[in-house]
Scaffold this motif. Structure first.
Motif, PDB file in Angstrom:
ATOM      1  N   GLY A  32       0.796  -4.811  -1.840  1.00  0.00           N
ATOM      2  CA  GLY A  32      -0.529  -4.720  -1.221  1.00  0.00           C
ATOM      3  C   GLY A  32      -1.573  -5.439  -2.066  1.00  0.00           C
ATOM      4  N   SER A  33      -2.711  -5.760  -1.453  1.00  0.00           N
ATOM      5  CA  SER A  33      -3.678  -6.634  -2.136  1.00  0.00           C
ATOM      6  C   SER A  33      -4.260  -6.015  -3.406  1.00  0.00           C
ATOM      7  CB  SER A  33      -4.791  -7.033  -1.178  1.00  0.00           C
ATOM      8  OG  SER A  33      -5.384  -5.872  -0.641  1.00  0.00           O
ATOM      9  N   LYS A  34      -4.178  -4.700  -3.564  1.00  0.00           N
ATOM     10  CA  LYS A  34      -4.714  -4.073  -4.775  1.00  0.00           C
ATOM     11  C   LYS A  34      -3.603  -3.573  -5.694  1.00  0.00           C
ATOM     12  CE  LYS A  34      -8.803  -4.902  -3.739  1.00  0.00           C
ATOM     13  NZ  LYS A  34      -9.534  -5.885  -4.546  1.00  0.00           N
ATOM     14  N   ASN A  42       0.813  -1.226   0.000  1.00  0.00           N
ATOM     15  CA  ASN A  42       0.000   0.000   0.000  1.00  0.00           C
ATOM     16  C   ASN A  42       0.840   1.267   0.000  1.00  0.00           C
ATOM     17  OD1 ASN A  42      -2.571  -1.371   0.053  1.00  0.00           O
ATOM     18  ND2 ASN A  42      -2.000  -1.997   2.117  1.00  0.00           N
ATOM     19  N   LEU A  54       2.663   1.882  -3.377  1.00  0.00           N
ATOM     20  CA  LEU A  54       2.615   2.194  -4.812  1.00  0.00           C
ATOM     21  C   LEU A  54       1.303   2.851  -5.230  1.00  0.00           C
ATOM     22  CD1 LEU A  54       4.216  -1.038  -6.332  1.00  0.00           C
ATOM     23  CD2 LEU A  54       5.303   1.181  -5.994  1.00  0.00           C
ATOM     24  N   ILE A  55       0.218   2.587  -4.503  1.00  0.00           N
ATOM     25  CA  ILE A  55      -1.079   3.157  -4.906  1.00  0.00           C
ATOM     26  C   ILE A  55      -1.089   4.683  -4.843  1.00  0.00           C
ATOM     27  CG2 ILE A  55      -2.637   1.200  -4.525  1.00  0.00           C
ATOM     28  CD1 ILE A  55      -3.218   2.191  -1.754  1.00  0.00           C
ATOM     29  N   TYR A  56      -0.153   5.274  -4.109  1.00  0.00           N
ATOM     30  CA  TYR A  56      -0.117   6.741  -4.026  1.00  0.00           C
ATOM     31  C   TYR A  56       0.734   7.371  -5.121  1.00  0.00           C
ATOM     32  CZ  TYR A  56      -2.337   5.505   0.218  1.00  0.00           C
ATOM     33  OH  TYR A  56      -3.228   4.946   1.103  1.00  0.00           O
TER      34      TYR A  56
END
Lengths: 282, 203
Positions: free
Chosen positions: A251-253, A221, A223-225
């Protein structure tokens, strides 16, 4: 009236580009390739709580008051974490990665973007239970020194311990979770022996480079940013930091699927986003 | 007026309301729909799968940096906020809960407002808190179209009542009424697009 709100939005976007440029030039932290929607929301929230009228005013304050910059730095970093967050991820590591780590006399683990360290201590517990903690060198890094200070102490609020105990059990925990902490008033102190092979250090995924060759990278969680370009840069950095056959847990997403290095990794567990660096034949 | 996206927020009782609404839309419904349904952080993606089976549209859980496409319905994954980027892609976030919720309706609505401006439709359905109210107000203030489910029909009326009070929406309708209105709007924007295309072809 509504063309006004369009124009205001355009101006806000220009101001955001400028403040990020200013922060980078003055303080060296580079948020220019972060997700725009994320940065904008955090800055606009700060604008409201600081009772300022525009991002330009915010920019003035940030450039002239280093103390205020620290606040913005906290705003732009996300420090939401928990012990054994997504227990099934730890179960996947236990089943699919630990058996390989066991074949090494010595190995290195890198927690990138470790925040306040809950997930670092979680994995240290896993290593201990699997009997290979003493063979490990664990690096835990973040760009935010405030969160690293908390992580180093290994003292956390007690109010979430029930949830953490559940997570621990669901992650394949073999003992009683209370074996790993001591409760003290409203805090818990994690077993200090979990810290023995742990090094916390400042490292910025956006601007810093490879610092060690490691067997496993855990970066969840974070890389999502980032925008696509920055995601690619960081995956390249991870690829260069891993030994041949080394593992990467996201991360899961988060997925490698659309990154430039997609073909350089094989999927170990698609649900839990565990990847293995392909062996490059020389 | 043509619309580029529809954002929907629902909480307690939302599953059945959403099911009724989404299944009432025809398979050629083209305006993309983005949904936040408050849900337990540990639940799976059952809702998207279930609605996808029942609907002629493609219903899926929103993926990180996914491009928003016509004819698609995106549902926020459990325990993640969804943010709309101004290049019309989706970003996920695990940042703090807002209104005790992750995903938060307000965060979807507010970021969608920046991306779509007045070409956005915001809908608040049944729920037991006041998430979505301030988001709907920002849609209203940017010239978007706001709809709230009729509190008399809603399984829990707290969220619709709060949204009505805060944002004074253009329409208060039952699920059936919302579906009919959306179909009308969709057909109108299709016609408009055709005219635009013809004009382009002539030029």
């Amino acid at each position: 009236m509504y063309s006004d709100s369009k124009d205001i939005n355009r101006t806000t976007n220009i101001e955001i580009d400028l403040i990020l440029e200013g922060i980078f030039n003055k303080y060296g932290y580079d948020f220019r390739n972060y997700s725009k929607a994320h940065v904008k929301r955090r800055l606009l929230n700060r604008l409201t709580t600081s009772k300022l009228n525009s991002i330009s005013e915010l920019q003035h304050k940030v450039l002239h008051e280093p103390g205020f910059f620290e606040i913005i730095l906290r705003d732009l970093s996300i420090n939401v974490t928990e012990m054994f967050r997504d227990p099934s991820f730890y179960l996947a590591l236990r089943n699919e990665v630990i058996p390989i780590l066991k074949t090494y006399p010595f190995f290195k683990v890198w927690h990138a973007g470790c925040s306040t360290g809950e997930e670092v201590y979680s994995f240290a517990v896993v290593l201990k239970e699997e009997g290979i903690y003493d063979r490990a060198q664990i690096y835990a890094t973040d760009f935010n020194h405030d969160v690293l200070d908390i992580a180093k102490k290994g003292i956390f609020p007690i109010d979430r311990i029930k949830e953490y105990t559940y997570n621990y059990q669901a992650s394949g925990g073999k003992q009683s979770f209370s074996d790993y902490y001591m409760a003290n008033y409203d805090s818990v102190i994690y077993d200090q022996s979990l810290k023995k092979n742990l090094v916390f250090a400042e490292h910025n995924l956006v601007t810093d480079s490879v610092f060690a060759e490691v067997n496993l990278i855990i970066c969840r969680n974070v890389l999502i940013y980032f925008n696509k370009d920055l995601q690619n840069r960081v995956i390249d950095l991870f690829h260069d930091s891993l030994i041949n056959g080394g593992f990467l847990g996201l991360g899961s997403k988060e997925t490698l699927q659309f990154t430039t290095k997609a073909n350089s990794f094989e999927i170990i567990n698609n649900e839990e986003k565990v990847y293995k660096k392909k062996i490059i034949k020389k | 007026m043509s619309y580029k996206a529809i954002v929907i927020g629902a909480s307690a009782g939302g599953f059945f309301a959403l099911k009724k609404l989404i299944t009432a839309l025809p398979s050629d419904f083209s305006i993309p729909i983005l949904i936040v349904q408050h849900i337990s952080p540990t639940s799976d993606s059952y809702m998207a799968k279930h609605l996808n089976k029942l609907s002629g549209l493609t219903v899926k859980e929103a993926d990180e940096k996914e491009i928003i496409k016509p004819g698609h319905v995106y549902i926020a994954p459990p325990n993640y906020h969804i943010l709309i980027e101004e290049d019309c892609t989706i970003s996920l976030s695990t940042s703090e809960k807002k209104n005790y919720s992750r995903p938060s309706i307000d965060i979807l609505f507010e970021t969608a407002t920046f991306a779509y401006g007045e070409e956005l439709i915001g809908i608040v359905l049944t729920g037991a808190n006041n998430d979505g109210s301030s988001g709907l107000l920002s849609i209203k203030n940017s010239g978007g179209y706001c709809i709230v489910q009729d509190p008399d029909e809603a399984e829990v009326d707290t969220m619709p009542l709060a949204a009505i009070k805060t944002s004074n929406p253009q329409k208060i309708l039952t699920i059936e009424g919302i579906a009919k209105l959306l179909i009308k709007i969709n057909n109108a924007s299709k016609k408009q697009n055709k005219i635009k295309k013809k004009k382009k072809d002539i030029n």
